[in-house]
Write a protein that holds these residues in place. Structure first.
Motif, PDB file in Angstrom:
ATOM      1  N   TRP A   1     -40.304   4.734  -0.930  1.00 23.86           N
ATOM      2  CA  TRP A   1     -39.028   4.383  -1.567  1.00 23.86           C
ATOM      3  C   TRP A   1     -38.444   3.116  -0.927  1.00 23.86           C
ATOM      4  O   TRP A   1     -38.590   2.034  -1.468  1.00 23.86           O
ATOM      5  CB  TRP A   1     -38.025   5.546  -1.536  1.00 23.86           C
ATOM      6  CG  TRP A   1     -36.813   5.168  -2.347  1.00 23.86           C
ATOM      7  CD1 TRP A   1     -35.579   4.842  -1.871  1.00 23.86           C
ATOM      8  CD2 TRP A   1     -36.773   4.983  -3.761  1.00 23.86           C
ATOM      9  NE1 TRP A   1     -34.759   4.473  -2.909  1.00 23.86           N
ATOM     10  CE2 TRP A   1     -35.457   4.554  -4.081  1.00 23.86           C
ATOM     11  CE3 TRP A   1     -37.708   5.129  -4.796  1.00 23.86           C
ATOM     12  CZ2 TRP A   1     -35.064   4.261  -5.394  1.00 23.86           C
ATOM     13  CZ3 TRP A   1     -37.303   4.858  -6.102  1.00 23.86           C
ATOM     14  CH2 TRP A   1     -35.995   4.433  -6.375  1.00 23.86           C
ATOM     15  N   TYR A   2     -37.852   3.244   0.279  1.00 18.88           N
ATOM     16  CA  TYR A   2     -37.309   2.032   0.913  1.00 18.88           C
ATOM     17  C   TYR A   2     -38.427   1.165   1.471  1.00 18.88           C
ATOM     18  O   TYR A   2     -38.270  -0.044   1.624  1.00 18.88           O
ATOM     19  CB  TYR A   2     -36.315   2.399   2.023  1.00 18.88           C
ATOM     20  CG  TYR A   2     -35.053   3.054   1.506  1.00 18.88           C
ATOM     21  CD1 TYR A   2     -34.255   2.407   0.566  1.00 18.88           C
ATOM     22  CD2 TYR A   2     -34.659   4.307   1.944  1.00 18.88           C
ATOM     23  CE1 TYR A   2     -33.094   3.000   0.076  1.00 18.88           C
ATOM     24  CE2 TYR A   2     -33.503   4.903   1.460  1.00 18.88           C
ATOM     25  CZ  TYR A   2     -32.726   4.247   0.518  1.00 18.88           C
ATOM     26  OH  TYR A   2     -31.592   4.845   0.036  1.00 18.88           O
ATOM     27  N   LEU A   3     -39.545   1.808   1.830  1.00 21.47           N
ATOM     28  CA  LEU A   3     -40.722   1.078   2.304  1.00 21.47           C
ATOM     29  C   LEU A   3     -41.857   1.357   1.321  1.00 21.47           C
ATOM     30  O   LEU A   3     -41.912   2.437   0.734  1.00 21.47           O
ATOM     31  CB  LEU A   3     -41.138   1.567   3.704  1.00 21.47           C
ATOM     32  CG  LEU A   3     -40.061   1.487   4.783  1.00 21.47           C
ATOM     33  CD1 LEU A   3     -40.520   2.194   6.048  1.00 21.47           C
ATOM     34  CD2 LEU A   3     -39.727   0.029   5.087  1.00 21.47           C
TER      35      LEU A   3
ATOM     36  N   ASN B   1     -26.668  12.873  12.444  1.00 22.04           N
ATOM     37  CA  ASN B   1     -27.627  12.383  11.454  1.00 22.04           C
ATOM     38  C   ASN B   1     -27.855  10.894  11.657  1.00 22.04           C
ATOM     39  O   ASN B   1     -26.905  10.094  11.592  1.00 22.04           O
ATOM     40  CB  ASN B   1     -27.118  12.614  10.033  1.00 22.04           C
ATOM     41  CG  ASN B   1     -28.124  12.124   8.994  1.00 22.04           C
ATOM     42  OD1 ASN B   1     -29.193  12.699   8.835  1.00 22.04           O
ATOM     43  ND2 ASN B   1     -27.802  11.030   8.308  1.00 22.04           N
ATOM     44  N   GLU B   2     -29.105  10.542  11.902  1.00 23.24           N
ATOM     45  CA  GLU B   2     -29.545   9.152  11.968  1.00 23.24           C
ATOM     46  C   GLU B   2     -28.723   8.259  12.884  1.00 23.24           C
ATOM     47  O   GLU B   2     -28.324   7.150  12.503  1.00 23.24           O
ATOM     48  CB  GLU B   2     -29.614   8.552  10.552  1.00 23.24           C
ATOM     49  CG  GLU B   2     -30.575   9.301   9.646  1.00 23.24           C
ATOM     50  CD  GLU B   2     -30.893   8.554   8.353  1.00 23.24           C
ATOM     51  OE1 GLU B   2     -30.137   7.644   7.988  1.00 23.24           O
ATOM     52  OE2 GLU B   2     -31.910   8.899   7.728  1.00 23.24           O
ATOM     53  N   PRO B   3     -28.443   8.717  14.111  1.00 23.08           N
ATOM     54  CA  PRO B   3     -27.809   7.808  15.059  1.00 23.08           C
ATOM     55  C   PRO B   3     -28.837   6.787  15.532  1.00 23.08           C
ATOM     56  O   PRO B   3     -30.043   7.011  15.351  1.00 23.08           O
ATOM     57  CB  PRO B   3     -27.428   8.727  16.218  1.00 23.08           C
ATOM     58  CG  PRO B   3     -28.502   9.781  16.211  1.00 23.08           C
ATOM     59  CD  PRO B   3     -28.818  10.002  14.737  1.00 23.08           C
TER      60      PRO B   3
ATOM     61  N   LYS C   1     -28.999   8.894  -6.633  1.00 25.59           N
ATOM     62  CA  LYS C   1     -29.725   9.612  -7.688  1.00 25.59           C
ATOM     63  C   LYS C   1     -30.991  10.278  -7.149  1.00 25.59           C
ATOM     64  O   LYS C   1     -31.938  10.503  -7.892  1.00 25.59           O
ATOM     65  CB  LYS C   1     -30.077   8.632  -8.819  1.00 25.59           C
ATOM     66  CG  LYS C   1     -28.848   8.092  -9.555  1.00 25.59           C
ATOM     67  CD  LYS C   1     -28.267   9.146 -10.486  1.00 25.59           C
ATOM     68  CE  LYS C   1     -27.178   8.617 -11.392  1.00 25.59           C
ATOM     69  NZ  LYS C   1     -25.883   8.427 -10.722  1.00 25.59           N
ATOM     70  N   LYS C   2     -30.987  10.599  -5.870  1.00 28.57           N
ATOM     71  CA  LYS C   2     -32.186  11.264  -5.331  1.00 28.57           C
ATOM     72  C   LYS C   2     -32.164  12.762  -5.580  1.00 28.57           C
ATOM     73  O   LYS C   2     -33.034  13.490  -5.098  1.00 28.57           O
ATOM     74  CB  LYS C   2     -32.328  10.960  -3.839  1.00 28.57           C
ATOM     75  CG  LYS C   2     -32.612   9.479  -3.566  1.00 28.57           C
ATOM     76  CD  LYS C   2     -33.033   9.213  -2.144  1.00 28.57           C
ATOM     77  CE  LYS C   2     -33.137   7.720  -1.888  1.00 28.57           C
ATOM     78  NZ  LYS C   2     -31.818   7.035  -1.839  1.00 28.57           N
ATOM     79  N   GLY C   3     -31.196  13.229  -6.328  1.00 26.14           N
ATOM     80  CA  GLY C   3     -31.128  14.659  -6.625  1.00 26.14           C
ATOM     81  C   GLY C   3     -32.351  15.143  -7.383  1.00 26.14           C
ATOM     82  O   GLY C   3     -32.918  14.431  -8.220  1.00 26.14           O
TER      83      GLY C   3
HETATM   84  C1  GCB Z   1     -30.510   8.666   4.579  1.00 26.70           C
HETATM   85  C2  GCB Z   1     -29.233   9.361   4.855  1.00 26.70           C
HETATM   86  C3  GCB Z   1     -28.617   9.949   3.609  1.00 26.70           C
HETATM   87  C4  GCB Z   1     -28.741   8.986   2.450  1.00 26.70           C
HETATM   88  C5  GCB Z   1     -30.199   8.741   2.209  1.00 26.70           C
HETATM   89  C6  GCB Z   1     -30.458   7.758   1.064  1.00 26.70           C
HETATM   90  O1  GCB Z   1     -31.313   8.449   5.432  1.00 26.70           O
HETATM   91  O2  GCB Z   1     -29.338  10.327   5.864  1.00 26.70           O
HETATM   92  O3  GCB Z   1     -27.272  10.254   3.884  1.00 26.70           O
HETATM   93  O4  GCB Z   1     -28.099   9.445   1.309  1.00 26.70           O
HETATM   94  O5  GCB Z   1     -30.791   8.226   3.341  1.00 26.70           O
HETATM   95  O6  GCB Z   1     -30.564   8.198  -0.074  1.00 26.70           O
HETATM   96  O7  GCB Z   1     -30.530   6.573   1.325  1.00 26.70           O
END
Ligand code: GCB
Length: 607
Positions: free
Chosen positions: A473-475, A414-416, A569-571
């Motif tokens: 979200w992040y961007l 995951n995400e290397p 809290k992305k659930g």
């Molecule tokens: C990601 C990850 C994951 C994180 C998520 C996040 O890219 O793969 O494990 O929990 O982002 O919420 O930042």
């Protein structure tokens, strides 16, 4: 290693329950031989369970290093003349197992089963002292990697480049089981079909064989009817009028393997399997030759109090929520899940992207979380030692889950970091290894947002492209119009570069349940719902998109940090599994899918 089972020639005793428990604060337990006598402790701990949230002391919750479990175990009286074996379904992340004074097995890697033959150390009808030391330390060499530093409070401090909390302990069941001297050691099943004719290619490995054995195979359908039979340690069996394993209709057959010698049954073992094919064709993902679209979630093994422990009731509840949303699949983000989870997916026709624990092989995250980026692929960072453990993680996962019809894709990381020099040299041999071990399933890795099509250097090594994206979200935080354009532009660039099927393996927004907003502001339930709707509009415009897995199924615990409020809290559900508004958005979109699956199920039952 085969999953232990009860059979006419094997017996199985579950060792779950309460164990004496001691935290090795000084790291002196091995030198002082804590295994050689009764553990000096008042503490007890349940197995399965993560110990971190069970005790009130921060020194236990955030302990870095060894903890010890101990219990007296009695070997059943009737086991004379049988081989006696121990099996731990996992020990997170390293385990040393002692039978009385003897170390019987050590294992590194927190999510895989391991065990030992302890026949020579125990006596039927008598007891022995089982002591298990478990270490939760993550280093640059482990999968997943991490770093230990000296903390200001005098205790070691563990950091890592993944966000989920480093829950520790014995998370899955422990078993004592008997096997005969001559035994089935492994079985590999590969299925295919043409029209209504199913084929089952099998290869067996025996242990303790004398060469005089006769091996008989019987295929039983779901109603216990014999539908095929054969002999020998490898071959092909034909199933006429085969019922296929399908998404939403997990039809299982059983392969009964019986080893006979001199007219006597010496071993009997039953392996479940389904007849189905998976393949990639151009930009389509095919199951049984038909295009399949993944709907579902990236998940976590994470629950209140028990942490990463497996619990059957909580598992069934989670699967019922999955079904309610209309999900047809999930990814075992970011480590292999308990075998009970995989069994359930096999039985119920859920499609699984099965992932190793290789998460956080990316020092770019150092730049995000402060400290500046350092090279990922370098001596002392992700290096030959990491690669050796990564190989082991791939080998063990494929060996454990190779016969499962639910597994459609192996995700090897995951995400290397996929853009730095060294990425290709690191991943090429691992991709080759995964293909050699299992030529029947597509393989992939999960791509991080930094590694856009112009930067990533390893995608052609894989069959599917799995993307985690957080536009909005992040961007472009809070700006869904800008996010929509950026997302579509990137997906189209990938489509042009890659041409293979693409699955969005993560898209999501942190959301405080109960926080509402007229203007759809980030962290509100409205924003999460709008965010998902926006992604869905884009997916529906891009032809190569064959899957959508929302991040995350439920809120989950993380390490502390300014990006998280009591966890991620992305659930779509809260940590105690209450729906946020987004759950209804998904149900609405995916229930079309759920209805068509139901129709298919009804039709297949009628046929
Ligand atoms: C990601 C990850 C994951 C994180 C998520 C996040 O890219 O793969 O494990 O929990 O982002 O919420 O930042």
């Amino acid at each position: 290693m085969l999953k232990p089972q009860n059979s006419p020639t094997r017996e199985l005793v579950n060792l779950d329950g309460l164990y004496a428990f001691r935290v090795d604060h000084e790291g002196s337990g091995h030198a002082e031989k804590w295994f050689a006598e009764r553990l000096s402790t008042e503490l007890e701990m349940g197995v399965p369970g993560s110990y971190n949230d069970v005790f009130t002391e921060p020194e236990i919750r955030d302990h870095v290093g060894w903890v010890w479990y101990q219990r007296e175990i009695r070997i059943p009286r009737g086991w004379n003349g049988q081989r006696v074996n121990l099996r731990l379904d996992s020990a997170t992340h390293e385990g040393n197992v002692y039978v009385n004074d003897t170390l019987v097995v050590s294992h590194v890697g927190g999510y895989m089963p391991f065990g030992a033959d302890i026949t020579d150390l125990v006596t039927a009808g008598e007891t022995f002292r089982l002591t298990i030391a478990v270490n939760n330390t993550l280093t640059q060499a482990t999968i997943p990697p991490g770093k230990v530093e000296a903390g200001a409070n005098g205790r070691d401090k563990q950091t890592y480049l993944h966000d989920f909390y480093n829950y520790s302990g014995l998370h899955r069941s422990l078993w004592l089981y008997s096997t005969p001297e001559t035994t089935l050691d492994d079985v590999t099943i590969v299925t295919d079909f043409a029209g209504t004719a199913g084929t089952v290619d099998y290869t067996l490995e025996l242990a303790g064989a004398t060469g005089t054995e006769e091996v008989r195979l019987t295929v039983l359908d779901a109603d216990d009817n014999e539908v095929a039979a054969g002999t020998g340690t490898s071959g092909r069996l034909d199933i006429p009028n085969v019922t296929l394993w399908k998404p939403g209709a997990g039809y299982l057959y059983r392969l009964l393997v019986e080893i006979h010698r001199a007219g006597e049954l010496v071993d009997s073992y039953t392996e479940n399997f389904g007849v189905r094919t998976v393949a990639v064709d151009g930009n389509r993902f095919l199951i049984n030759g038909e295009p399949f679209k993944f709907t579902g979630f990236g998940m976590h093994e994470d629950h209140i109090t028990i942490g990463k422990a497996h619990n059957n009731t909580l598992m069934v509840a989670d699967f019922n929520l999955l079904a309610w949303t209309g999900a047809n699949s999930f990814r075992t983000s970011h480590y292999p899940y308990a075998e009970e989870v995989m069994d359930y997916a096999d039985r119920h026709g859920l499609v699984v992207i099965n992932e190793t624990a290789a998460v956080g092989l990316n020092n770019m995250f150092g730049a995000v979380f402060g400290g500046g980026p350092t090279p990922t692929y370098a001596e002392g960072a992700v290096d030959a030692a990491t690669a050796a453990n990564h190989r082991q993680a791939i080998e063990e996962l494929i060996r454990r889950d190779k016969n499962r019809p639910s597994v459609a894709i192996w995700s090897i990381a995951n995400e290397p970091n996929a853009q730095e020099e060294g990425a290709r040299a690191y991943f090429e041999p691992l991709a080759t290894l995964a293909r050699e071990l299992d030529p029947t399933r597509p393989i992939g890795y999960v791509n991080v947002m930094f590694d856009t099509p112009d930067k990533s250097t390893i995608d052609d090594l894989f069959d599917v492209l799995m993307l985690n994206r957080y536009y909005g979200w992040y961007l472009q935080t809070g700006d869904l119009e800008a996010a929509e354009q950026a997302l579509e532009a990137e997906l189209r660039a990938w489509e042009a570069k890659h041409g293979k099927p693409m699955i969005m393996t993560e898209y999501g927004a942190d959301t405080m349940a109960g926080n509402h907003s007229m203007v759809s502001a980030p962290w509100s339930e409205e924003y999460q719902a709008d965010f998902l709707r926006m992604y869905h509009r884009v997916f529906d415009r891009v032809e190569s998109m064959v899957g959508e897995h929302v991040w995350n199924f439920a809120d989950f615990q993380t390490s502390v940090g300014i990006m998280r409020v009591d966890g991620n809290k992305k659930g779509v559900f809260t940590r105690d599994r209450k729906p946020k508004a987004a759950a209804f958005v998904l149900r609405e979109r995916w229930s079309q899918n759920a209805e068509s699956l139901e129709r298919e199920l009804v039709q297949s039952l009628r046929a």
